[in-house]
Design a protein around this motif. Structure first.
Motif: not given
Length: 209
Positions: A147, A172-173, A175-176, A187-188, A190-191, A194
């Motif tokens: 990131q 992003k996957y 982080q999610g 939050a998941a 949103n990741f 995104s």
């Protein structure tokens, strides 16, 4: 690979020259390339090894020997040869790529990251190196380090090349998934959302296609 080292004009007169001067590393290198292209890999490797004994600072012989070992599947033997080649010529992008890929193939991800970070310190605007470091961090699940690269590096615009976009989505996957496994579902989400909106700093167009 070894067949891409770009040697041309190999002369079959190398062998008689070596009889007169066994320390002629140019003749040995030409002979090694000729042998290799004719399928005599073991004999070619012997010549490159001999060059390294005569002149340990011969970059071309180091790289050729490392690539030859790699093609034979002798990855652990290839690593020190390519390491030495990079030390001898740190500006050789092809050799740097060779060693970086070899580190990844042998699971030496920390060494790969250190190599790429050192190269980027010399050439911070090199998008190829930065993307390689991004991939290395993703492979190790170092999502924050990945990131940081996305947040601080602006890639030059390219057209219809989507490796960076795919790396961004993988980030992003990842982080999610981490957020989801911790029960942080908002939050998941949103990741994951995104992942559909890569930043302009990635320098690519036609994301919608």
């Amino acid at each position: 690979g070894i067949r891409d080292i770009g040697v041309t004009g190999v002369q079959t007169c190398a062998l008689p020259i070596l009889k007169d001067d066994p320390n002629d590393t140019v003749a040995r290198f030409d002979l090694a390339c000729l042998l290799y292209y004719r399928g005599h890999q073991a004999e070619a490797i012997e010549q490159w090894q001999a060059i390294n004994q005569i002149n340990p600072s011969d970059f071309a012989a180091r790289r050729a020997l490392g690539l030859a070992y790699e093609e034979e599947g002798k990855l652990e033997e290839a690593v020190p040869q390519l390491q030495k080649a990079v030390d001898l010529n740190p500006d050789s992008a092809d050799t740097l790529d060779d060693l970086s890929d070899l580190y990844a193939r042998t699971g030496k991800f920390e060494e790969q990251v250190a190599l790429l970070q050192k190269a980027i310190a010399r050439n911070p605007k090199n998008d190829h190196l930065v993307e390689a470091l991004l991939d290395a961090n993703l492979i190790q699940g170092k999502f924050q380090a990945a990131q940081d690269i996305i947040d601080h590096h602006t890639f030059l615009p390219v057209h219809r090349t989507y490796t960076l976009r795919d790396a961004y989505r993988e980030l992003k996957y990842g982080q999610g998934a981490e957020a989801f496994n911790k029960g942080n579902y908002e939050a998941a989400l949103n990741f994951f959302q995104s992942a559909l909106k890569p930043p302009a700093s990635l320098g690519m167009d036609d994301f919608e296609l």
